[in-house]
Motif scaffolding. Sequence first.
Motif, short mmCIF file in Angstrom:
data_model
loop_
_atom_site.label_atom_id
_atom_site.label_comp_id
_atom_site.label_asym_id
_atom_site.label_seq_id
_atom_site.Cartn_x
_atom_site.Cartn_y
_atom_site.Cartn_z
N SER A 151 -3.46 -0.55 54.21
CA SER A 151 -3.33 -0.38 55.66
C SER A 151 -3.45 -1.71 56.40
CB SER A 151 -4.41 0.58 56.18
OG SER A 151 -4.25 1.84 55.57
N TYR A 152 -2.62 -1.84 57.43
CA TYR A 152 -2.68 -3.02 58.30
C TYR A 152 -3.17 -2.62 59.68
CZ TYR A 152 0.18 -4.37 54.41
OH TYR A 152 0.62 -4.57 53.14
N LEU A 153 -3.18 -1.31 59.94
CA LEU A 153 -3.61 -0.81 61.24
C LEU A 153 -4.05 0.63 61.06
CD1 LEU A 153 -0.99 1.11 61.86
CD2 LEU A 153 0.00 -0.99 62.71
N ALA A 154 -4.62 1.19 62.11
CA ALA A 154 -5.08 2.59 62.07
C ALA A 154 -4.57 3.30 63.32
CB ALA A 154 -6.60 2.64 62.00
N ASN A 190 -8.69 -5.51 56.17
CA ASN A 190 -7.88 -5.48 57.39
C ASN A 190 -8.50 -4.64 58.49
OD1 ASN A 190 -6.04 -7.09 56.12
ND2 ASN A 190 -4.57 -5.45 55.67
N LEU A 191 -9.18 -3.56 58.13
CA LEU A 191 -9.71 -2.64 59.14
C LEU A 191 -11.20 -2.85 59.39
CD1 LEU A 191 -7.79 0.63 58.11
CD2 LEU A 191 -7.10 -1.14 59.76
N ASP A 218 -3.23 -13.66 55.24
CA ASP A 218 -2.70 -14.10 56.54
C ASP A 218 -3.82 -13.87 57.57
OD1 ASP A 218 -0.97 -14.91 58.53
OD2 ASP A 218 0.55 -13.39 58.15
N ILE A 219 -3.53 -14.15 58.85
CA ILE A 219 -4.49 -13.80 59.90
C ILE A 219 -3.74 -13.09 61.01
CG2 ILE A 219 -6.25 -15.59 59.53
CD1 ILE A 219 -4.79 -17.22 61.73
N ASP A 220 -4.43 -12.23 61.76
CA ASP A 220 -3.77 -11.51 62.84
C ASP A 220 -3.84 -12.30 64.15
OD1 ASP A 220 -6.25 -11.11 63.99
OD2 ASP A 220 -6.21 -8.92 63.82
N ASP A 221 -3.42 -11.70 65.28
CA ASP A 221 -3.35 -12.39 66.57
C ASP A 221 -4.70 -12.92 67.02
OD1 ASP A 221 -2.32 -9.65 66.32
OD2 ASP A 221 -0.89 -10.22 67.87
N ARG A 222 -5.79 -12.25 66.56
CA ARG A 222 -7.11 -12.65 67.02
C ARG A 222 -7.84 -13.49 65.99
NH1 ARG A 222 -10.62 -8.26 68.73
NH2 ARG A 222 -10.10 -7.35 66.73
N ALA A 224 -8.38 -12.73 62.90
CA ALA A 224 -9.06 -11.95 61.86
C ALA A 224 -8.22 -11.95 60.59
CB ALA A 224 -9.26 -10.52 62.35
N PRO A 225 -8.88 -11.87 59.41
CA PRO A 225 -8.11 -11.89 58.16
C PRO A 225 -7.17 -10.69 58.07
CG PRO A 225 -10.42 -11.36 57.75
CD PRO A 225 -10.32 -11.77 59.18
N LEU A 226 -5.98 -10.94 57.58
CA LEU A 226 -4.98 -9.89 57.43
C LEU A 226 -4.38 -10.07 56.03
CD1 LEU A 226 -3.40 -7.57 58.78
CD2 LEU A 226 -1.83 -9.28 59.71
N ILE A 228 -1.93 -8.97 52.96
CA ILE A 228 -0.63 -8.31 52.82
C ILE A 228 -0.46 -7.91 51.35
CG2 ILE A 228 1.85 -8.50 53.25
CD1 ILE A 228 0.33 -9.17 55.77
N HIS B 20 -4.42 0.83 66.32
CA HIS B 20 -5.47 -0.17 66.51
C HIS B 20 -5.78 -0.88 65.20
CE1 HIS B 20 -8.77 2.21 64.73
NE2 HIS B 20 -8.14 3.26 65.22
N ASP B 21 -6.61 -1.90 65.30
CA ASP B 21 -6.83 -2.78 64.14
C ASP B 21 -8.03 -2.36 63.31
OD1 ASP B 21 -9.00 -3.43 65.68
OD2 ASP B 21 -8.70 -5.60 65.58
#
Lengths: 283, 249
Positions: A151-154, A190-191, A218-222, A224-226, A228, B20-21
């Motif tokens: 998951s990359y988002l919820a 990610n979450l 990777d990292i997200d817009d803020r 935070a670690p993302l 893939i 949401h994240d």
Amino acid sequence: MLDARRTPNTLPNAPGVGFKPAHFQGLTDDPGPAHWIEVHAENYMGDGGRQIAQLRALSEQFATSVHGVGLSIGGAQDLDADHLARLKHLCDWLKPDSFSEHLAWSTHGAEYMNDLLPLPYTDATLAHVAAHIDQVQDTLGRQMLLENPSSYLAFDDSTWSETEFLAELVRRTGCGLLLDVNNVFISATNLGTSAEAYIDAYPLEAVGELHVGGHAEDIDDRGAPLLIDSHGAPVVGAVWTLLDRVLARTGPRPVLVEWDNDVPDWPTLRAEAVRAAAALAPA
Amino acid sequence: MKRFYDALLDPVLPAPEGLHDGTGAVAGKRFDVYRNNVMQSLTDVMRAGFPAVRKLIGAQNFDLVAGAFIRAQPPTLPIMQRYGDGFDSFLAEVPQLAHLGYLSDVAGLEQALRLSYHAADCVPLDAARLGDLPPEQLGAVRFAVAPAVHLIPSVWPLYDIWRFNTEDGAPKPQPVAQHVLITRADYDPVPHPLSPAQGAWIAALMAGETLEAAQDAAGAVDPACDIATPMALLFAQNAVTGLITKDPA
């Protein structure tokens, strides 16, 4: 609900590898600890040619797992009957030791997006997914394993935790589960949740297969670690550690090393299988 | 799911609401992971399927035109070895590529190579069976052709262009029309250049015409057409699977 005893999952409790045509020679000559192979169902739906011939040959030497990526079980719309028939054709001639698919969707209308897309966990989606699993198991005449997503988002709408959602699907349909340990690590990172807590809450008694694989960072817009889910790198230490946590509770289970992109040479993948064998038989 | 879906292929649309994240902040860039996965995976499928087209127009242009194709004709099957069928017709309608008249035929050749690779296996017919027929029946015979066999007609030096863009050190294309026959003797599809008359001969046979009708079709293009060479090629490449001596009607 399917009577799972009719069609037991017969994969050996040993390392397996995701099969890539480039490894055919290396794998057949020197499999090392790899006792079984997994193929993506959709790559073996042609009428003939080398790929089908290779799979026939491999099935003489190895146990096999058919892993579907295109059925869109997590979607709200009806399953594609033509695609289900193609899966049945493949399972009928290959007689694999396991069939698995994903808790994800990929089809909308007539269009197929070639990615595993996420769904909210609600009573409504639970009912859809359970009905789809029933249909798959009835059509194939066998138990299927369902894999947890990366998951990359919820979704704001979710009312079930993923582990509860999966446990309820097992209860309703009699399906088994494919626990992708790398996906657990990716989703938790990610979450912002705990991978260990996920494993502890997960219905491990239903696990018929485990996956490990590599991911990209990777990292997200803020900032935070993302992570893939790239399947294009070695398995990281934290994922092996998480696998140990699972195996300590389940005992030996079939463990697959997935490496689908930037495919390495056979000795490199074989070394990952050796590492999986060590996890299965700790000194 | 519709909004999720629509935004996947349209980079101008914002990420759908309701995501949401994990900590409550809006998903933002996280939605782009799915966008990227979809476009990247489908672009990879196109790159793998059309190496000669890519070489001809350059990697950057290829990604642009493949992206336009993906948005215009997303997959309708989860079988990626089939995705890209129709790219030849799509390329023929791209005005910026109109100066490369042969591009569409090269794409058609690459599509056919892939179809051939995954086509059904079959048992080839021994060429001697043709000699077993009484000579007076020869003209009325029809060929059953293996499903891995394809023919791509062209007014361009199609074989030479394809080879020049896929093989190091291949000779430069000469200004002659070449039809391309694809055969698969075992597992590897192989393209062969044919003259237009030879192409007409094989096209007629593949359409189920008799040997005599095929000969007429070839003769109409070039009365001096050499049939022996493509005939030998068909049998040597395991392309003929049966002889049909009765009229299908």
